[in-house]
Design a protein around this motif. Structure first.
Motif, PDB file in Angstrom:
ATOM      1  N   ALA A 214      21.791  47.926  47.704  1.00 36.91           N
ATOM      2  CA  ALA A 214      22.509  49.043  48.314  1.00 36.91           C
ATOM      3  C   ALA A 214      23.896  49.203  47.699  1.00 36.91           C
ATOM      4  CB  ALA A 214      22.611  48.833  49.823  1.00 36.91           C
ATOM      5  N   ALA A 215      24.578  48.079  47.458  1.00 35.53           N
ATOM      6  CA  ALA A 215      25.899  48.137  46.835  1.00 35.53           C
ATOM      7  C   ALA A 215      25.804  48.672  45.413  1.00 35.53           C
ATOM      8  CB  ALA A 215      26.540  46.753  46.848  1.00 35.53           C
ATOM      9  N   ALA A 216      24.780  48.229  44.669  1.00 35.29           N
ATOM     10  CA  ALA A 216      24.602  48.699  43.292  1.00 35.29           C
ATOM     11  C   ALA A 216      24.322  50.203  43.265  1.00 35.29           C
ATOM     12  CB  ALA A 216      23.459  47.938  42.627  1.00 35.29           C
ATOM     13  N   LYS A 217      23.578  50.692  44.236  1.00 35.78           N
ATOM     14  CA  LYS A 217      23.288  52.124  44.313  1.00 35.78           C
ATOM     15  C   LYS A 217      24.576  52.910  44.542  1.00 35.78           C
ATOM     16  CE  LYS A 217      20.424  55.484  46.794  1.00 35.78           C
ATOM     17  NZ  LYS A 217      19.428  55.672  47.895  1.00 35.78           N
ATOM     18  N   ALA A 218      25.416  52.414  45.443  1.00 37.78           N
ATOM     19  CA  ALA A 218      26.703  53.078  45.691  1.00 37.78           C
ATOM     20  C   ALA A 218      27.590  53.036  44.455  1.00 37.78           C
ATOM     21  CB  ALA A 218      27.400  52.412  46.875  1.00 37.78           C
ATOM     22  N   LEU A 219      27.581  51.908  43.773  1.00 41.36           N
ATOM     23  CA  LEU A 219      28.389  51.750  42.566  1.00 41.36           C
ATOM     24  C   LEU A 219      27.922  52.702  41.480  1.00 41.36           C
ATOM     25  CD1 LEU A 219      30.707  49.957  41.512  1.00 41.36           C
ATOM     26  CD2 LEU A 219      28.989  48.305  40.784  1.00 41.36           C
ATOM     27  N   GLN A 220      26.614  52.825  41.354  1.00 37.80           N
ATOM     28  CA  GLN A 220      26.034  53.701  40.335  1.00 37.80           C
ATOM     29  C   GLN A 220      26.378  55.173  40.614  1.00 37.80           C
ATOM     30  OE1 GLN A 220      23.362  51.848  38.316  1.00 37.80           O
ATOM     31  NE2 GLN A 220      23.808  53.382  36.768  1.00 37.80           N
ATOM     32  N   ALA A 221      26.444  55.533  41.880  1.00 37.00           N
ATOM     33  CA  ALA A 221      26.675  56.930  42.245  1.00 37.00           C
ATOM     34  C   ALA A 221      28.152  57.323  42.174  1.00 37.00           C
ATOM     35  CB  ALA A 221      26.148  57.187  43.657  1.00 37.00           C
ATOM     36  N   ALA A 222      29.034  56.341  42.180  1.00 39.03           N
ATOM     37  CA  ALA A 222      30.463  56.643  42.201  1.00 39.03           C
ATOM     38  C   ALA A 222      30.906  57.282  40.890  1.00 39.03           C
ATOM     39  CB  ALA A 222      31.261  55.374  42.458  1.00 39.03           C
ATOM     40  N   LYS A 223      31.843  58.213  40.993  1.00 36.84           N
ATOM     41  CA  LYS A 223      32.378  58.874  39.803  1.00 36.84           C
ATOM     42  C   LYS A 223      33.626  58.169  39.266  1.00 36.84           C
ATOM     43  CE  LYS A 223      30.694  63.568  40.763  1.00 36.84           C
ATOM     44  NZ  LYS A 223      29.695  63.156  41.785  1.00 36.84           N
ATOM     45  N   ARG A 224      34.377  57.519  40.145  1.00 41.38           N
ATOM     46  CA  ARG A 224      35.629  56.869  39.731  1.00 41.38           C
ATOM     47  C   ARG A 224      35.734  55.477  40.375  1.00 41.38           C
ATOM     48  NH1 ARG A 224      36.448  61.718  41.504  1.00 41.38           N
ATOM     49  NH2 ARG A 224      37.421  60.963  43.431  1.00 41.38           N
ATOM     50  N   PRO A 225      34.788  54.598  40.083  1.00 40.19           N
ATOM     51  CA  PRO A 225      34.829  53.262  40.687  1.00 40.19           C
ATOM     52  C   PRO A 225      35.867  52.373  40.014  1.00 40.19           C
ATOM     53  CG  PRO A 225      32.987  53.390  39.182  1.00 40.19           C
ATOM     54  CD  PRO A 225      33.622  54.769  39.208  1.00 40.19           C
ATOM     55  N   VAL A 226      36.333  51.351  40.724  1.00 43.20           N
ATOM     56  CA  VAL A 226      37.307  50.412  40.183  1.00 43.20           C
ATOM     57  C   VAL A 226      37.089  49.049  40.826  1.00 43.20           C
ATOM     58  CG1 VAL A 226      39.095  50.911  41.913  1.00 43.20           C
ATOM     59  CG2 VAL A 226      39.771  50.114  39.648  1.00 43.20           C
ATOM     60  N   ILE A 227      37.411  47.993  40.095  1.00 38.62           N
ATOM     61  CA  ILE A 227      37.378  46.627  40.631  1.00 38.62           C
ATOM     62  C   ILE A 227      38.799  46.212  40.983  1.00 38.62           C
ATOM     63  CG2 ILE A 227      37.056  44.183  40.062  1.00 38.62           C
ATOM     64  CD1 ILE A 227      34.668  44.928  38.394  1.00 38.62           C
ATOM     65  N   LEU A 291      35.439  54.612  44.819  1.00 40.40           N
ATOM     66  CA  LEU A 291      34.787  53.369  45.250  1.00 40.40           C
ATOM     67  C   LEU A 291      35.625  52.190  44.764  1.00 40.40           C
ATOM     68  CD1 LEU A 291      31.096  52.330  45.337  1.00 40.40           C
ATOM     69  CD2 LEU A 291      32.717  50.891  44.094  1.00 40.40           C
ATOM     70  N   VAL A 292      35.858  51.235  45.643  1.00 40.82           N
ATOM     71  CA  VAL A 292      36.635  50.048  45.315  1.00 40.82           C
ATOM     72  C   VAL A 292      35.758  48.822  45.548  1.00 40.82           C
ATOM     73  CG1 VAL A 292      38.666  48.659  45.872  1.00 40.82           C
ATOM     74  CG2 VAL A 292      38.798  51.159  45.978  1.00 40.82           C
ATOM     75  N   LEU A 293      35.548  48.052  44.472  1.00 39.29           N
ATOM     76  CA  LEU A 293      34.842  46.779  44.583  1.00 39.29           C
ATOM     77  C   LEU A 293      35.884  45.676  44.655  1.00 39.29           C
ATOM     78  CD1 LEU A 293      32.484  44.787  44.452  1.00 39.29           C
ATOM     79  CD2 LEU A 293      32.420  45.115  41.974  1.00 39.29           C
ATOM     80  N   ALA A 294      36.062  45.097  45.839  1.00 42.63           N
ATOM     81  CA  ALA A 294      37.052  44.033  46.048  1.00 42.63           C
ATOM     82  C   ALA A 294      36.340  42.692  45.973  1.00 42.63           C
ATOM     83  CB  ALA A 294      37.720  44.200  47.413  1.00 42.63           C
ATOM     84  N   VAL A 295      36.796  41.838  45.061  1.00 43.46           N
ATOM     85  CA  VAL A 295      36.138  40.548  44.877  1.00 43.46           C
ATOM     86  C   VAL A 295      37.166  39.423  44.923  1.00 43.46           C
ATOM     87  CG1 VAL A 295      36.172  40.941  42.369  1.00 43.46           C
ATOM     88  CG2 VAL A 295      34.748  39.124  43.305  1.00 43.46           C
ATOM     89  N   GLY A 296      36.946  38.462  45.820  1.00 38.16           N
ATOM     90  CA  GLY A 296      37.818  37.299  45.913  1.00 38.16           C
ATOM     91  C   GLY A 296      39.230  37.625  46.310  1.00 38.16           C
ATOM     92  N   THR A 297      39.424  38.612  47.158  1.00 43.09           N
ATOM     93  CA  THR A 297      40.764  38.982  47.613  1.00 43.09           C
ATOM     94  C   THR A 297      40.736  39.320  49.092  1.00 43.09           C
ATOM     95  OG1 THR A 297      42.538  40.620  47.448  1.00 43.09           O
ATOM     96  CG2 THR A 297      40.349  41.347  46.790  1.00 43.09           C
ATOM     97  N   LYS A 298      41.799  38.919  49.789  1.00 46.11           N
ATOM     98  CA  LYS A 298      41.923  39.244  51.212  1.00 46.11           C
ATOM     99  C   LYS A 298      42.570  40.615  51.421  1.00 46.11           C
ATOM    100  CE  LYS A 298      42.508  34.299  52.030  1.00 46.11           C
ATOM    101  NZ  LYS A 298      43.460  33.220  52.346  1.00 46.11           N
TER     102      LYS A 298
END
Length: 576
Positions: A214-227, A291-298
């Motif tokens: 589900a997350a990958a689908k959202a990531l794929q659909a995003a036009k301006r995603p960022v990590i 879309l914001v992919l937050a990894v290892g951050t509070k």
């Protein structure tokens, strides 16, 4: 297959504690021998080929060295010493490990006198009337406090402490040894003792596959995603998986301040640090993301420009959050997609679920656009000829002169803010600062710990004259233990952060010659006042391979306010 016992003959619990550390793959113990723990330290001589005791001159250095060892290796960094001083002097490293999720082991004691524990003996920490309560005190700043009152428990507590320190969200564990716990253990002891490998936790399971899809689908659909990536990537040693996902999905990468160094800032997808002291390019790209992919951050307030909605806003941005601790997910911002697990494997799960065709190039074009519009590590001050030197010139010279694989450790205060904003890292793992507590006196012991973990890399501690003064005794350890770090002192004769933020009262120092002080300890010491001399001083320090201090006469003309994001200024809580 049956499990073998740990012992075939009687051994002393102090020897077995060293054996447990050895079996867990721990190479170093940092501290000062004292109290009941002196007996444990004495036993380390039996493990001298695999376990090295690093003697420091004050407990705060041991605590920071242990915290950094844990953060860089995923194995617990071990601090040893007497109870009152492990807590009293070692607190900066303990709090840092607790807030930054670094695995750490505190081997300490009750300083008890068994026959007299009800009569308030000197230093006692059992919590009886007239004593201080070590269990309660350590409990406030650790994941768990364990106590051992007899020899078998001393060994078991060490094994279980290692397990707890690295399980789930890592952190510090304290073991309090009573005097009577340090004694002989028979092979048929009851409860039984077994090899340490059985207590080490297995790797965390992967994230739920349906949630990943589900997350990958959202990531794929995003036009301006960022990590947006934080210190948790470092704890997980997930540098390569982060690159793999970013390149596969064409994701621009911004880091938190504490995450700086986990992703090379020369990579074509890199934006540098975002938030309060971030780059304008990073803040602009994150702010426009859908879309914001937050990894290892509070996603704490100082990272997010005090939660300015022009930067992060769950009402207009989809959030995906990866964290090993479920309580950290949807903590400060609600995340529609929560992936619980270790950052490295989960990042690879996402990569494998993404259709990567053409995405890398699109992401690089977005990053190039923002770099061109907002600037990116192209500060004119990198070449300024002012004397005393501008911080930008010092930082620029470091970027030009130090090897690409250098590890830089930062202290607290204005010098750290300026390094965070202006210093460009060239390789993953090249920058380290306190991620949770921000104490002064961090840079030198952090550099010592990092150099022991990575002896093949140049390691440079960057600190102000205030921070240097707090832990310059670490240079004695550098000499005695042959740890060739370089220390660059931004000497502006002031507590710059406080001076610029609150005025001159109790913020200014005399002009001490820190290079001369370093030479008196046996280090190389160089004082630099002319910008033209700094490059040579840095290059000679790298080539010398001995502890070196470069005391740089630094201007106060620049302030942290000059690099504070307008987003943070707008959203910061107003003083009443």
């Amino acid at each position: 297959m049956t499990v073998e016992r740990m012992l075939s003959e009687e051994e002393h619990s102090t020897t077995l504690i060293g054996r447990v550390l050895q079996e867990a793959g721990i190479e170093y113990v940092f501290g000062i021998s004292g109290g009941h723990t002196a007996r444990i330290v004495s036993s380390f001589g039996k493990h001298k080929n695999s376990l090295r005791m690093v003697l420091v001159r004050e407990e705060s250095l041991a605590a920071v060295m242990a915290e950094v060892y844990g953060r860089l290796t995923r194995r617990p960094g071990v601090m040893i010493g007497q109870g009152p001083w492990v807590l009293g002097n070692g607190m900066i490293g303990i709090i840092e490990a607790y807030l930054s999720s670094s695995p750490m082991l505190l081997l300490t004691d009750f300083s008890d006198a068994p026959l007299f524990h009800l009569h308030a003996p000197y230093q006692q920490a059992t919590g009886d009337y007239g004593s201080w309560d070590a269990r309660r005190a350590f409990g406030a700043v650790t994941k768990q406090v364990m106590q051992a009152h007899e020899p078998v428990a001393a060994v078991q507590a060490t094994q279980l402490a290692i397990k707890h320190a690295v399980s789930g969200q890592p952190g510090p564990i304290a073991i309090l040894f009573a005097q009577e716990s340090l004694g002989p253990v028979k092979p048929d002891a009851h409860p039984g003792l077994y090899p340490t490998r059985y207590y080490l936790p297995p790797p965390p399971p992967p994230a739920d596959t349906a949630r990943v899809a589900a997350a990958a689908k959202a990531l794929q659909a995003a036009k301006r995603p960022v990590i947006v990536a934080g210190n948790g990537v470092r704890i997980a040693q997930a540098y390569k998986p982060l690159v793999a996902l970013a390149e596969a999905a064409g994701l621009p990468v911004a880091t938190t301040a504490s995450g700086k160094g986990i992703f090379s800032e020369t990579h074509p997808l890199a934006l540098g640090v975002f938030g309060t002291f971030g780059t304008e390019a990073a803040n602009a790209c994150v702010g426009e993301a859908d879309l914001v992919l937050a990894v290892g951050t509070k996603l704490g307030p100082s990272d997010t420009a005090w939660e300015n909605r022009d930067l992060l806003d769950p009402t207009r941005q989809t959030f995906i959050q990866i964290d090993i601790e479920p309580r950290n997910a949807s903590w400060t911002f609600p995340a529609e997609h929560v992936l619980q697990g270790d950052a490295g494997p989960v990042l690879l799960q996402l990569r494998d679920a993404i259709d990567a065709a053409g995405r890398k190039e699109a992401g690089e074009r977005r990053v190039a656009k923002w770099r061109k519009e907002k600037g990116y590590f192209d500060q004119p001050g990198y070449f300024a000829e002012d004397a005393p030197m501008l911080p930008q010139r010092i930082i620029g010279e470091m970027m030009r002169s130090l090897p690409d694989n250098t590890i830089v450790t930062c202290d607290a205060g204005e010098n750290r803010i300026m390094m965070t904003h202006w210093y460009q890292t060239k390789q993953a793992g090249g920058f380290l600062q306190a991620a949770g507590s921000g104490p002064m006196g961090f840079a030198i012991p952090a550099a010592l710990g990092a150099k022991l973990v990575h002896p093949e890399r140049t390691v440079v501690a960057v600190c102000g004259d205030g921070g240097f003064s707090m832990t310059m005794n670490g240079l004695m350890t550098a000499i005695e233990e042959d740890i060739p770090i370089i220390t660059v002192v931004l000497n502006n004769m002031a507590l710059g952060w406080v001076l610029h933020g609150h005025g001159p009262v109790a913020t200014e120092f005399k002009d001490f010659d820190y290079a001369a002080i370093a030479r008196s300890m046996g280090c190389r010491g160089v004082r630099v006042s002319d910008p033209a001399d700094l490059r040579r001083a840095l290059q000679e320090a790298v080539d010398a391979r001995v502890p070196t201090v470069i005391d740089v006469q630094t201007s106060l003309a620049q302030s942290f306010a000059d690099i504070t994001s307008a987003l943070a200024v707008a959203a910061a809580p107003k003083r009443r």
